[in-house]
Motif scaffolding. Sequence first.
Motif, PDB file in Angstrom:
ATOM      1  N   ALA A  89      -8.068 -17.360  -4.699  1.00  0.00           N
ATOM      2  CA  ALA A  89      -8.312 -18.499  -5.588  1.00  0.00           C
ATOM      3  C   ALA A  89      -9.141 -19.598  -4.955  1.00  0.00           C
ATOM      4  O   ALA A  89      -9.716 -20.430  -5.670  1.00  0.00           O
ATOM      5  CB  ALA A  89      -6.973 -19.081  -6.043  1.00  0.00           C
ATOM      6  N   GLN A  90      -9.218 -19.626  -3.638  1.00  0.00           N
ATOM      7  CA  GLN A  90      -9.836 -20.761  -2.955  1.00  0.00           C
ATOM      8  C   GLN A  90     -11.231 -21.113  -3.468  1.00  0.00           C
ATOM      9  O   GLN A  90     -11.504 -22.281  -3.792  1.00  0.00           O
ATOM     10  CB  GLN A  90      -9.877 -20.505  -1.447  1.00  0.00           C
ATOM     11  CG  GLN A  90      -9.996 -21.769  -0.613  1.00  0.00           C
ATOM     12  CD  GLN A  90      -8.802 -22.686  -0.769  1.00  0.00           C
ATOM     13  OE1 GLN A  90      -7.669 -22.235  -0.801  1.00  0.00           O
ATOM     14  NE2 GLN A  90      -9.048 -23.974  -0.892  1.00  0.00           N
ATOM     15  N   GLU A 118      -1.105 -24.102  -4.305  1.00  0.00           N
ATOM     16  CA  GLU A 118      -2.360 -24.641  -3.787  1.00  0.00           C
ATOM     17  C   GLU A 118      -2.817 -25.785  -4.678  1.00  0.00           C
ATOM     18  O   GLU A 118      -2.597 -25.777  -5.878  1.00  0.00           O
ATOM     19  CB  GLU A 118      -3.429 -23.558  -3.739  1.00  0.00           C
ATOM     20  CG  GLU A 118      -4.718 -23.969  -3.035  1.00  0.00           C
ATOM     21  CD  GLU A 118      -4.500 -24.378  -1.596  1.00  0.00           C
ATOM     22  OE1 GLU A 118      -4.155 -25.565  -1.375  1.00  0.00           O
ATOM     23  OE2 GLU A 118      -4.652 -23.529  -0.704  1.00  0.00           O
ATOM     24  N   ARG A 119      -3.453 -26.791  -4.043  1.00  0.00           N
ATOM     25  CA  ARG A 119      -4.001 -27.917  -4.807  1.00  0.00           C
ATOM     26  C   ARG A 119      -5.122 -28.572  -4.017  1.00  0.00           C
ATOM     27  O   ARG A 119      -5.058 -28.679  -2.794  1.00  0.00           O
ATOM     28  CB  ARG A 119      -2.927 -28.965  -5.106  1.00  0.00           C
ATOM     29  CG  ARG A 119      -3.521 -30.255  -5.712  1.00  0.00           C
ATOM     30  CD  ARG A 119      -2.508 -31.363  -5.873  1.00  0.00           C
ATOM     31  NE  ARG A 119      -1.654 -31.103  -7.010  1.00  0.00           N
ATOM     32  CZ  ARG A 119      -0.494 -31.727  -7.219  1.00  0.00           C
ATOM     33  NH1 ARG A 119      -0.056 -32.602  -6.338  1.00  0.00           N
ATOM     34  NH2 ARG A 119       0.228 -31.460  -8.288  1.00  0.00           N
ATOM     35  N   LEU A 120      -6.133 -29.017  -4.755  1.00  0.00           N
ATOM     36  CA  LEU A 120      -7.178 -29.869  -4.213  1.00  0.00           C
ATOM     37  C   LEU A 120      -7.234 -31.121  -5.068  1.00  0.00           C
ATOM     38  O   LEU A 120      -7.174 -31.040  -6.296  1.00  0.00           O
ATOM     39  CB  LEU A 120      -8.545 -29.170  -4.235  1.00  0.00           C
ATOM     40  CG  LEU A 120      -8.861 -28.191  -3.108  1.00  0.00           C
ATOM     41  CD1 LEU A 120     -10.254 -27.610  -3.298  1.00  0.00           C
ATOM     42  CD2 LEU A 120      -8.758 -28.863  -1.748  1.00  0.00           C
ATOM     43  N   SER A 121      -7.349 -32.271  -4.426  1.00  0.00           N
ATOM     44  CA  SER A 121      -7.357 -33.527  -5.157  1.00  0.00           C
ATOM     45  C   SER A 121      -8.403 -34.466  -4.598  1.00  0.00           C
ATOM     46  O   SER A 121      -8.560 -34.577  -3.378  1.00  0.00           O
ATOM     47  CB  SER A 121      -5.984 -34.224  -5.087  1.00  0.00           C
ATOM     48  OG  SER A 121      -4.984 -33.410  -5.673  1.00  0.00           O
ATOM     49  N   GLY A 243     -12.664 -15.546 -13.778  1.00  0.00           N
ATOM     50  CA  GLY A 243     -13.302 -15.117 -12.536  1.00  0.00           C
ATOM     51  C   GLY A 243     -12.287 -14.731 -11.488  1.00  0.00           C
ATOM     52  O   GLY A 243     -12.431 -13.703 -10.804  1.00  0.00           O
ATOM     53  N   LEU A 244     -11.231 -15.541 -11.354  1.00  0.00           N
ATOM     54  CA  LEU A 244     -10.181 -15.221 -10.389  1.00  0.00           C
ATOM     55  C   LEU A 244      -9.442 -13.958 -10.808  1.00  0.00           C
ATOM     56  O   LEU A 244      -9.101 -13.112  -9.965  1.00  0.00           O
ATOM     57  CB  LEU A 244      -9.207 -16.401 -10.273  1.00  0.00           C
ATOM     58  CG  LEU A 244      -7.979 -16.195  -9.394  1.00  0.00           C
ATOM     59  CD1 LEU A 244      -8.361 -15.708  -8.004  1.00  0.00           C
ATOM     60  CD2 LEU A 244      -7.182 -17.501  -9.304  1.00  0.00           C
ATOM     61  N   SER A 245      -9.196 -13.791 -12.108  1.00  0.00           N
ATOM     62  CA  SER A 245      -8.526 -12.584 -12.598  1.00  0.00           C
ATOM     63  C   SER A 245      -9.348 -11.344 -12.278  1.00  0.00           C
ATOM     64  O   SER A 245      -8.807 -10.308 -11.875  1.00  0.00           O
ATOM     65  CB  SER A 245      -8.297 -12.689 -14.115  1.00  0.00           C
ATOM     66  OG  SER A 245      -7.402 -13.751 -14.426  1.00  0.00           O
ATOM     67  N   ARG A 246     -10.664 -11.425 -12.440  1.00  0.00           N
ATOM     68  CA  ARG A 246     -11.531 -10.302 -12.084  1.00  0.00           C
ATOM     69  C   ARG A 246     -11.426  -9.992 -10.595  1.00  0.00           C
ATOM     70  O   ARG A 246     -11.434  -8.830 -10.178  1.00  0.00           O
ATOM     71  CB  ARG A 246     -12.984 -10.611 -12.451  1.00  0.00           C
ATOM     72  CG  ARG A 246     -13.306 -10.473 -13.939  1.00  0.00           C
ATOM     73  CD  ARG A 246     -14.762 -10.798 -14.201  1.00  0.00           C
ATOM     74  NE  ARG A 246     -15.122 -10.646 -15.597  1.00  0.00           N
ATOM     75  CZ  ARG A 246     -15.541  -9.505 -16.147  1.00  0.00           C
ATOM     76  NH1 ARG A 246     -15.614  -8.409 -15.394  1.00  0.00           N
ATOM     77  NH2 ARG A 246     -15.867  -9.444 -17.420  1.00  0.00           N
ATOM     78  N   ARG A 247     -11.339 -11.034  -9.797  1.00  0.00           N
ATOM     79  CA  ARG A 247     -11.188 -10.838  -8.346  1.00  0.00           C
ATOM     80  C   ARG A 247      -9.907 -10.057  -8.036  1.00  0.00           C
ATOM     81  O   ARG A 247      -9.853  -9.313  -7.048  1.00  0.00           O
ATOM     82  CB  ARG A 247     -11.168 -12.199  -7.657  1.00  0.00           C
ATOM     83  CG  ARG A 247     -10.951 -12.173  -6.164  1.00  0.00           C
ATOM     84  CD  ARG A 247     -12.164 -11.671  -5.412  1.00  0.00           C
ATOM     85  NE  ARG A 247     -13.297 -12.572  -5.552  1.00  0.00           N
ATOM     86  CZ  ARG A 247     -13.500 -13.651  -4.786  1.00  0.00           C
ATOM     87  NH1 ARG A 247     -12.647 -13.946  -3.818  1.00  0.00           N
ATOM     88  NH2 ARG A 247     -14.560 -14.406  -4.970  1.00  0.00           N
ATOM     89  N   LEU A 248      -8.899 -10.227  -8.881  1.00  0.00           N
ATOM     90  CA  LEU A 248      -7.613  -9.552  -8.673  1.00  0.00           C
ATOM     91  C   LEU A 248      -7.557  -8.189  -9.355  1.00  0.00           C
ATOM     92  O   LEU A 248      -6.512  -7.538  -9.358  1.00  0.00           O
ATOM     93  CB  LEU A 248      -6.468 -10.435  -9.187  1.00  0.00           C
ATOM     94  CG  LEU A 248      -6.312 -11.788  -8.497  1.00  0.00           C
ATOM     95  CD1 LEU A 248      -5.203 -12.595  -9.157  1.00  0.00           C
ATOM     96  CD2 LEU A 248      -6.052 -11.642  -7.009  1.00  0.00           C
TER      97      LEU A 248
END
Length: 261
Positions: A89-90, A118-121, A243-248
């Motif tokens: 996910a990064q 995970e979180r970015l702020s 996009g993340l789902s495709r990565r998985l």
Amino acid sequence: MPRTGEPGRSVSSRLLEVLFAFTPEQPHLSLAEIVRKTGLPHATVRRLVVELSSAEALSRRDDGRFTIGLRLWRLGTLAPLTESLRTAAQPFIEDLYTALHQHVQLAVLEGEQAVIIERLSAPAALGLVSQVGGRLPLHCSGVGKVLLSHGGAELVESVLSGPLRRYTPQTTVDTAALRKELADCRLTGTATVREELTPGADSVATRIMDGQGRVVAALSVVVRSGSVSHQAVLPTVIASGLGLSRRLGWHPGIKASSVVH
């Protein structure tokens, strides 16, 4: 299960009781606070804390309070689901953060709560009470509604049959209204929350699926109410989720199914 102060508890169960006293809301505890939270005798807690500190599972700060040690933290990062998800996910989280400069968070289902892994702020983003490792209610958070809606009938009934806490005047606690929201979320894979959990904070969330179509996580952006249009944010969030789902391993021919518990 008997309380930790009662006979019959193993040493390992008491060690775990001490470790589980630490939470994202209370990451630093004094010896007295650990005694109070665990119910163990003071002498027992002192002995266990010394052993855990020697093994670097706990660390003692200059003020005498204890926190989770670096060695135990490293062990936690080996959890296969959360670590693989965080790694995959990064780049998507970073792209969302760069585009929107708001809170971007990834959460998974644990019991009847969502856990932020995970979180970015942005420094100027709206202040939130939760943090990485923190828990969010399923009925009134964006990631929570996504996870709940895909959690299966048993989970939905368990959550809706219990008391639904009203965090703000906007929190939806009417079960009929919630059932409709959850049905819409299952259909679209998205949820939008307007000041239901935190005053002044809105959330736009989407599901994350694996190669079997199982919902393994939820991705959301938390914005200040009125600062941006939800409809403007939603396509970007959905695109990142897909996009993340495709990565998985997911692809459009795979239908979404129940969340991974």
